[in-house]
Design a protein around this motif. Structure first.
Motif, PDB file in Angstrom:
ATOM      1  N   ARG A 253       0.830  -1.210   0.000  1.00 19.02           N
ATOM      2  CA  ARG A 253       0.000   0.000   0.000  1.00 19.02           C
ATOM      3  C   ARG A 253       0.863   1.259   0.000  1.00 19.02           C
ATOM      4  O   ARG A 253       0.434   2.315  -0.475  1.00 19.02           O
ATOM      5  N   ALA A 254       2.092   1.136   0.540  1.00 23.39           N
ATOM      6  CA  ALA A 254       3.008   2.275   0.566  1.00 23.39           C
ATOM      7  C   ALA A 254       3.756   2.438  -0.751  1.00 23.39           C
ATOM      8  O   ALA A 254       4.599   3.331  -0.869  1.00 23.39           O
ATOM      9  N   GLY A 255       3.481   1.560  -1.717  1.00 24.26           N
ATOM     10  CA  GLY A 255       4.060   1.722  -3.040  1.00 24.26           C
ATOM     11  C   GLY A 255       5.198   0.788  -3.388  1.00 24.26           C
ATOM     12  O   GLY A 255       5.857   0.991  -4.419  1.00 24.26           O
ATOM     13  N   ALA A 256       5.462  -0.245  -2.585  1.00 22.81           N
ATOM     14  CA  ALA A 256       6.522  -1.201  -2.923  1.00 22.81           C
ATOM     15  C   ALA A 256       6.206  -1.885  -4.246  1.00 22.81           C
ATOM     16  O   ALA A 256       5.056  -2.252  -4.516  1.00 22.81           O
ATOM     17  N   ALA A 257       7.223  -2.070  -5.070  1.00 22.15           N
ATOM     18  CA  ALA A 257       7.032  -2.728  -6.364  1.00 22.15           C
ATOM     19  C   ALA A 257       6.703  -4.199  -6.176  1.00 22.15           C
ATOM     20  O   ALA A 257       5.844  -4.761  -6.866  1.00 22.15           O
ATOM     21  N   SER A 258       7.398  -4.856  -5.244  1.00 19.37           N
ATOM     22  CA  SER A 258       7.122  -6.254  -4.920  1.00 19.37           C
ATOM     23  C   SER A 258       7.667  -6.561  -3.531  1.00 19.37           C
ATOM     24  O   SER A 258       8.610  -5.913  -3.072  1.00 19.37           O
ATOM     25  N   VAL A 259       7.058  -7.543  -2.880  1.00 19.66           N
ATOM     26  CA  VAL A 259       7.480  -7.962  -1.544  1.00 19.66           C
ATOM     27  C   VAL A 259       7.687  -9.476  -1.548  1.00 19.66           C
ATOM     28  O   VAL A 259       6.761 -10.237  -1.843  1.00 19.66           O
ATOM     29  N   ARG A 260       8.908  -9.890  -1.271  1.00 17.55           N
ATOM     30  CA  ARG A 260       9.251 -11.308  -1.181  1.00 17.55           C
ATOM     31  C   ARG A 260       9.383 -11.679   0.294  1.00 17.55           C
ATOM     32  O   ARG A 260      10.164 -11.062   1.010  1.00 17.55           O
ATOM     33  N   ILE A 261       8.645 -12.669   0.738  1.00 18.30           N
ATOM     34  CA  ILE A 261       8.635 -13.048   2.149  1.00 18.30           C
ATOM     35  C   ILE A 261       9.571 -14.232   2.369  1.00 18.30           C
ATOM     36  O   ILE A 261       9.515 -15.232   1.646  1.00 18.30           O
ATOM     37  N   CYS A 262      10.430 -14.126   3.386  1.00 16.86           N
ATOM     38  CA  CYS A 262      11.319 -15.214   3.779  1.00 16.86           C
ATOM     39  C   CYS A 262      11.235 -15.416   5.290  1.00 16.86           C
ATOM     40  O   CYS A 262      11.095 -14.443   6.037  1.00 16.86           O
ATOM     41  N   ALA A 263      11.343 -16.662   5.730  1.00 14.22           N
ATOM     42  CA  ALA A 263      11.326 -16.960   7.156  1.00 14.22           C
ATOM     43  C   ALA A 263      12.277 -18.109   7.447  1.00 14.22           C
ATOM     44  O   ALA A 263      12.521 -18.963   6.587  1.00 14.22           O
TER      45      ALA A 263
END
Length: 279
Positions: A253-263
């Protein structure tokens, strides 16, 4: 009786005594104590208290417990159309190592977990990434523990030389130790947890989403960096997936192009309740 019982298991009883005496609010003191003990006394397995003589997990796990670590190393769907790359199953010896990091201030263990993530399939998420963002703790929980355990994981996960950055409301140690010099994804405390939430376990999917709604905001000073960026969102353990999903949605929502999640790990019960994603 002498000192023999004291020296028999310095990595077990004495380390637990140190952590209990130090208290949860001064995790950095416990971390310094662990480093001192590693230098002067033999390390003992966090799972079984046997000496850590050999094995890939030394000095945190003995060779036998290290062989019992369950690798996951694949993607897990945490929300509709959203997946996370996870390295391990949160069980047995892995649980012992993560708990030592979270509750005993063993940040060196966190750095090792991050290094292992980087060498696994999770490391592929760093390719082309601009920013690595650790999932933040609410300030009350961070104050009680004395540190954010995900920051310690970031220390090993991100290549040496990454530039640091942190939000005033949820600061942390520079994971690179370089003072901002070098190359690679930038580690930013760009998220702030503004609402303390109740545990997710036992809640329905709808209740989980409602519980996490509005829990995160993007720090004003890092909004420009987030906008248009390829981001790796880093967490320690995925239990229901609602936390990382909420954090990722906030960044998008803040404008990130993409978010990759790692854990680092996923709870075994979660694996049975969430579908595996391809890749």
């Amino acid at each position: 009786m002498g000192l023999s019982p004291f020296l028999r298991a310095p990595g077990g009883d004495f380390r637990r005594l140190l952590s209990a005496t130090a208290g949860p609010a001064i995790g950095r003191v416990a971390a310094l104590g662990n480093r001192f003990l590693d230098a002067v006394l033999p390390s003992m397995c966090l799972e079984c208290d046997r000496p850590c003589i050999e094995g890939d997990w030394r000095p945190f796990l003995c060779a036998q417990c290290g062989e019992e670590v369950d690798l996951w190393d694949r993607a897990l769907e945490v929300d509709s159309g959203r997946s996370a790359r996870v390295h391990l199953l949160f069980a047995g010896p892995v649980r012992a190592v993560v708990h030592a990091l979270k509750y005993q201030g063993n940040t060196v263990a966190g750095a090792r977990l991050g290094q292992m993530m980087r060498q696994s399939a999770c490391g592929e998420s760093l390719v082309g990434a601009d920013i690595v963002i650790p999932v933040p703790l609410h300030w009350r929980r961070r104050w009680a523990r004395g540190h954010n355990q995900v920051m310690a994981i970031a220390r090993g996960f991100v290549r040496a030389g990454s530039a640091p950055g942190h939000c005033d409301d949820d600061g942390g140690d520079d994971p690179s130790g370089t003072g901002g010099r070098g190359v690679g994804p930038q580690v930013l405390h760009a998220l702030r947890r503004v609402r303390s939430t109740r545990p997710q376990v036992g809640l329905s999917g709808r209740d989980r989403r409602a519980n996490m709604r509005g829990a995160f905001v993007v720090c004003e000073r890092h909004r420009a960096a987030v906008r248009g960026a390829t981001i790796v969102l880093l967490d320690d353990v995925i239990t229901t997936g609602a936390t990382v999903s909420s954090a990722a949605e906030t960044l998008e929502r803040a404008g990130a192009a993409s978010v990759r999640i790692c854990a680092v790990a996923v709870a075994p019960a979660t694996v049975g309740g969430l579908p595996r994603a391809h890749g």
